[in-house]
Motif scaffolding. Structure first.
Motif, PDB file in Angstrom:
ATOM      1  N   PRO A 150      78.865  79.827  48.581  1.00  0.00           N
ATOM      2  CA  PRO A 150      78.672  78.512  47.954  1.00  0.00           C
ATOM      3  C   PRO A 150      77.522  78.551  46.961  1.00  0.00           C
ATOM      4  CG  PRO A 150      77.812  78.523  50.188  1.00  0.00           C
ATOM      5  CD  PRO A 150      78.562  79.798  50.018  1.00  0.00           C
TER       6      PRO A 150
ATOM      7  N   GLU B 229      77.030  73.009  45.906  1.00  0.00           N
ATOM      8  CA  GLU B 229      77.579  72.761  47.236  1.00  0.00           C
ATOM      9  C   GLU B 229      76.481  72.652  48.284  1.00  0.00           C
ATOM     10  OE1 GLU B 229      80.941  75.380  48.226  1.00  0.00           O
ATOM     11  OE2 GLU B 229      80.866  76.052  46.147  1.00  0.00           O
ATOM     12  N   GLN B 230      75.411  73.419  48.080  1.00  0.00           N
ATOM     13  CA  GLN B 230      74.322  73.444  49.045  1.00  0.00           C
ATOM     14  C   GLN B 230      73.007  73.202  48.309  1.00  0.00           C
ATOM     15  OE1 GLN B 230      73.510  77.240  51.103  1.00  0.00           O
ATOM     16  NE2 GLN B 230      73.610  76.093  53.024  1.00  0.00           N
TER      17      GLN B 230
ATOM     18  N   ARG C  41      73.150  68.443  53.149  1.00  0.00           N
ATOM     19  CA  ARG C  41      73.732  69.469  52.284  1.00  0.00           C
ATOM     20  C   ARG C  41      72.978  70.783  52.338  1.00  0.00           C
ATOM     21  NH1 ARG C  41      76.604  66.885  47.997  1.00  0.00           N
ATOM     22  NH2 ARG C  41      76.881  68.941  47.064  1.00  0.00           N
TER      23      ARG C  41
END
Length: 288
Positions: free
Chosen positions: A4, A74-75, A99
């Motif tokens: 990610p 995404e993170q 997240r």
């Protein structure tokens, strides 16, 4: 399967800049994490710029940047130092952050370190005297949050040259805003659900380990790491490599990315009086 996309929001301390974070930007970048700093309102200019800044201004900036990163990655990890750590905790609490992780470095939940004067509690009375909070200066003084004599020499040399890496004082009016933020942070810590790492020096001259212990006790599942050979500025002090390694490990990255430095050579440099500022400049430049 591709990993990610990962980002880290790094938030500096009161009166500071990215210098507060030492080599954390570079180290995280080598670990595959895109780092994004933020300049808090009232910073990167003159100390007087802090006179009219409020907690809400700081929170608005970090919240906006956080939401931008969440839309792109995404993170997202949130990492703060000193004032930045308080803002990071409050941000993750308000945004129900899930997240990524939260890393709080030297969070001053309490201003009760060994170098704070006995009359520190009187500031709460001075806040209510018209005009006084704007006139009183809270000076940055030796040891400048650093136990390392070599790094301290760099800081003194930088102040003498007028470098803009850190303010030499902040107005009492700004400290009042930090106190407001401290009260906010203490509320609702039990609601936090993201993984949290708290790192703090036992000898922190600004804020005792009581701050770290409160966060560790009230945030569910929080991990607390106490350092034994540093003062407040743990990202640039004696144990900076250990700080970086713990952060990397907590983020699921290889801590071996950080190469330990030899303390003996630094100690010898400290004994060379006139050369210490020059060698310290090189040390900190390499760390960035």
């Amino acid at each position: 399967m591709t990993a990610p996309r990962t980002a880290a929001l790094l938030i500096h301390g009161l009166g500071g800049t990215e210098f507060d974070m030492g080599s954390l930007h570079r180290v995280l970048g080598r670990a595959g994490v895109d780092t994004h700093g933020v300049t808090l309102p009232g910073h990167a200019g003159r100390p007087e710029d802090l006179l009219d800044v409020r907690v809400e201004d700081w929170m608005a900036v970090v919240t906006c940047r956080y939401r931008e990163l969440c839309a792109q990655y995404e993170q997202v990890h949130v990492i703060g130092m000193c004032l930045g750590a308080l803002l990071a905790v409050e941000l993750c609490k308000r945004e129900s952050h899930s997240r990524g992780t939260l890393v709080a470095l030297s969070a001053p939940v309490f201003l009760d370190g060994w170098s704070t004067p006995w009359y520190r509690a009187l500031r709460h009375l001075l806040y209510h005297v018209p005009g006084v909070p704007r006139r009183i200066r809270v000076e940055e003084e030796d040891p400048y949050g650093v136990k390392s004599e070599l790094v301290r020499a760099f800081i003194k040399a930088g102040f003498a040259r007028g470098d803009g890496f850190h303010y030499q004082w902040v107005p009492l009016a700004c400290v009042r805003q930090v106190d407001r933020l401290r009260r906010m942070v203490k509320r609702g810590l039990e609601r936090m659900r993201c993984p949290v790492l708290v790192m703090h020096a036992i000898e922190d001259e600004l804020t005792s380990p009581r701050s770290a212990r409160l966060l560790g006790a009230r945030i569910p599942g929080a991990s607390v790491v106490l350092l034994r050979d540093s003062y407040h500025m743990i990202c640039v002090d004696h144990e900076r490599e250990r700080v970086m390694q713990n952060v990397l490990r907590f983020l699921g990255k290889d801590p071996g990315i950080v190469r330990p430095r030899r303390r003996a050579s630094a100690a010898r440099a400290c004994r060379v009086g006139e050369e210490a500022p020059r060698q310290a400049d090189g040390l900190l430049a390499a760390a960035r």
